[in-house]
Scaffold this motif. Structure first.
Motif, PDB file in Angstrom:
ATOM      1  N   LEU A   1     -36.456  88.288   1.452  1.00  0.00           N
ATOM      2  CA  LEU A   1     -35.696  87.177   0.870  1.00  0.00           C
ATOM      3  C   LEU A   1     -34.330  87.652   0.368  1.00  0.00           C
ATOM      4  O   LEU A   1     -33.315  86.979   0.565  1.00  0.00           O
ATOM      5  CB  LEU A   1     -36.480  86.526  -0.274  1.00  0.00           C
ATOM      6  N   LYS A   2     -34.298  88.808  -0.274  1.00  0.00           N
ATOM      7  CA  LYS A   2     -33.035  89.357  -0.775  1.00  0.00           C
ATOM      8  C   LYS A   2     -32.087  89.658   0.385  1.00  0.00           C
ATOM      9  O   LYS A   2     -30.883  89.402   0.291  1.00  0.00           O
ATOM     10  CB  LYS A   2     -33.290  90.615  -1.604  1.00  0.00           C
ATOM     11  N   LEU A   3     -32.620  90.212   1.471  1.00  0.00           N
ATOM     12  CA  LEU A   3     -31.775  90.504   2.638  1.00  0.00           C
ATOM     13  C   LEU A   3     -31.252  89.221   3.267  1.00  0.00           C
ATOM     14  O   LEU A   3     -30.078  89.143   3.644  1.00  0.00           O
ATOM     15  CB  LEU A   3     -32.556  91.314   3.672  1.00  0.00           C
ATOM     16  N   GLN A   4     -32.108  88.230   3.385  1.00  0.00           N
ATOM     17  CA  GLN A   4     -31.671  86.958   3.957  1.00  0.00           C
ATOM     18  C   GLN A   4     -30.567  86.334   3.105  1.00  0.00           C
ATOM     19  O   GLN A   4     -29.588  85.815   3.625  1.00  0.00           O
ATOM     20  CB  GLN A   4     -32.855  85.992   4.083  1.00  0.00           C
ATOM     21  N   GLU A   5     -30.728  86.436   1.796  1.00  0.00           N
ATOM     22  CA  GLU A   5     -29.714  85.900   0.890  1.00  0.00           C
ATOM     23  C   GLU A   5     -28.395  86.659   1.049  1.00  0.00           C
ATOM     24  O   GLU A   5     -27.326  86.055   1.138  1.00  0.00           O
ATOM     25  CB  GLU A   5     -30.221  86.038  -0.544  1.00  0.00           C
ATOM     26  N   ARG A   6     -28.461  87.993   1.128  1.00  0.00           N
ATOM     27  CA  ARG A   6     -27.265  88.815   1.282  1.00  0.00           C
ATOM     28  C   ARG A   6     -26.556  88.530   2.596  1.00  0.00           C
ATOM     29  O   ARG A   6     -25.338  88.613   2.690  1.00  0.00           O
ATOM     30  CB  ARG A   6     -27.607  90.299   1.237  1.00  0.00           C
TER      31      ARG A   6
ATOM     32  N   ALA B   1     -47.412  95.911  -1.902  1.00  0.00           N
ATOM     33  CA  ALA B   1     -46.566  96.172  -0.733  1.00  0.00           C
ATOM     34  C   ALA B   1     -46.177  94.864  -0.051  1.00  0.00           C
ATOM     35  O   ALA B   1     -45.011  94.692   0.343  1.00  0.00           O
ATOM     36  CB  ALA B   1     -47.286  97.097   0.245  1.00  0.00           C
ATOM     37  N   ARG B   2     -47.114  93.942   0.084  1.00  0.00           N
ATOM     38  CA  ARG B   2     -46.823  92.638   0.704  1.00  0.00           C
ATOM     39  C   ARG B   2     -45.775  91.858  -0.100  1.00  0.00           C
ATOM     40  O   ARG B   2     -44.817  91.325   0.458  1.00  0.00           O
ATOM     41  CB  ARG B   2     -48.086  91.803   0.821  1.00  0.00           C
ATOM     42  N   VAL B   3     -45.978  91.793  -1.403  1.00  0.00           N
ATOM     43  CA  VAL B   3     -45.070  91.040  -2.272  1.00  0.00           C
ATOM     44  C   VAL B   3     -43.686  91.679  -2.273  1.00  0.00           C
ATOM     45  O   VAL B   3     -42.662  90.996  -2.154  1.00  0.00           O
ATOM     46  CB  VAL B   3     -45.644  90.947  -3.707  1.00  0.00           C
ATOM     47  N   THR B   4     -43.642  92.994  -2.362  1.00  0.00           N
ATOM     48  CA  THR B   4     -42.362  93.704  -2.379  1.00  0.00           C
ATOM     49  C   THR B   4     -41.620  93.505  -1.063  1.00  0.00           C
ATOM     50  O   THR B   4     -40.409  93.273  -1.047  1.00  0.00           O
ATOM     51  CB  THR B   4     -42.579  95.202  -2.672  1.00  0.00           C
ATOM     52  N   TYR B   5     -42.341  93.565   0.060  1.00  0.00           N
ATOM     53  CA  TYR B   5     -41.717  93.338   1.366  1.00  0.00           C
ATOM     54  C   TYR B   5     -41.162  91.909   1.452  1.00  0.00           C
ATOM     55  O   TYR B   5     -40.032  91.700   1.895  1.00  0.00           O
ATOM     56  CB  TYR B   5     -42.727  93.577   2.490  1.00  0.00           C
TER      57      TYR B   5
ATOM     58  N   ARG C   1     -35.834  98.280  -0.670  1.00  0.00           N
ATOM     59  CA  ARG C   1     -35.269  98.918   0.525  1.00  0.00           C
ATOM     60  C   ARG C   1     -36.306  99.812   1.204  1.00  0.00           C
ATOM     61  O   ARG C   1     -36.513  99.747   2.408  1.00  0.00           O
ATOM     62  CB  ARG C   1     -34.041  99.734   0.132  1.00  0.00           C
ATOM     63  N   LYS C   2     -36.954 100.651   0.414  1.00  0.00           N
ATOM     64  CA  LYS C   2     -37.926 101.593   0.972  1.00  0.00           C
ATOM     65  C   LYS C   2     -39.078 100.854   1.659  1.00  0.00           C
ATOM     66  O   LYS C   2     -39.462 101.201   2.778  1.00  0.00           O
ATOM     67  CB  LYS C   2     -38.456 102.499  -0.150  1.00  0.00           C
ATOM     68  N   VAL C   3     -39.611  99.831   1.006  1.00  0.00           N
ATOM     69  CA  VAL C   3     -40.744  99.087   1.574  1.00  0.00           C
ATOM     70  C   VAL C   3     -40.319  98.377   2.853  1.00  0.00           C
ATOM     71  O   VAL C   3     -41.037  98.414   3.863  1.00  0.00           O
ATOM     72  CB  VAL C   3     -41.320  98.093   0.538  1.00  0.00           C
ATOM     73  N   PHE C   4     -39.144  97.751   2.848  1.00  0.00           N
ATOM     74  CA  PHE C   4     -38.664  97.063   4.042  1.00  0.00           C
ATOM     75  C   PHE C   4     -38.503  98.042   5.201  1.00  0.00           C
ATOM     76  O   PHE C   4     -38.939  97.768   6.323  1.00  0.00           O
ATOM     77  CB  PHE C   4     -37.330  96.361   3.750  1.00  0.00           C
ATOM     78  N   GLU C   5     -37.891  99.210   4.936  1.00  0.00           N
ATOM     79  CA  GLU C   5     -37.685 100.200   5.988  1.00  0.00           C
ATOM     80  C   GLU C   5     -39.010 100.733   6.519  1.00  0.00           C
ATOM     81  O   GLU C   5     -39.172 100.920   7.727  1.00  0.00           O
ATOM     82  CB  GLU C   5     -36.816 101.351   5.471  1.00  0.00           C
TER      83      GLU C   5
END
Length: 170
Positions: A157-162, A148-152, A121-125
């Protein structure tokens, strides 16, 4: 004379980094007033720090790290107080609305973000709302740019899935 040269350097640092640090503080706080206070205190601490900037990272990254620590300190202080945290933060939707064309999609993204675990969440924001580079995000989180790239990417992907989104829409 040395003091005026130092002030000139500080003014350049402020002009160069203010918007990045403010955007990051807004991402953390979600409240315009709190973000402004964090930024003001971060620059004050940077200017008055005895150890100073060692030049090992980008100055904006250093300032964002200071802002992050100030935010965390404030959250700890508030959680210890008897008063309940306000449920609603000042509406910062105007800035977000410019970033995301469809207001409904913005709400869906934010709802999905609320359920996303850290550090995703933090990295995406920081990347989307704070407009920070992967290098800056890695520096703030005390990790590498690759992390940072991998986490983003994983967060995306997690957001798209949700959200039931397929493809590269986020």
């Amino acid at each position: 004379m040395e003091r005026s040269e130092e002030k000139s350097g500080f003014e350049k640092l402020y002009e160069t980094c203010y918007m990045q640090v403010y955007s990051y503080a807004m991402t953390l706080a979600g409240d315009r007033d709190m973000a402004q206070e964090i930024v003001q205190e971060a620059f004050y601490r940077a200017f008055t720090a005895k150890s100073g900037f060692r030049g090992e990272s980008n100055p904006a990254t250093w300032l964002c790290a200071i802002a992050r620590n100030l935010y965390l300190d404030e959250m700890r202080r508030r959680s210890k107080s008897v008063q309940a945290m306000p449920e609603e933060a000042e509406d910062s939707g105007i800035d977000i609305a410019r970033e995301v064309e469809d207001r409904d999609a913005t709400c869906r993204i934010h709802r999905a973000l609320q359920g996303l675990e850290q550090p995703y969440r933090k990295v995406f924001e920081m990347r989307i709302f704070g407009e920070l580079s992967f290098r800056e995000i890695g520096g703030i989180c005390e990790k590498t740019e690759t992390w940072a790239r991998v986490t983003y990417h994983r967060a995306k992907l997690k957001l798209q899935e949700r959200m039931g989104v397929h493809g590269n829409e986020l």
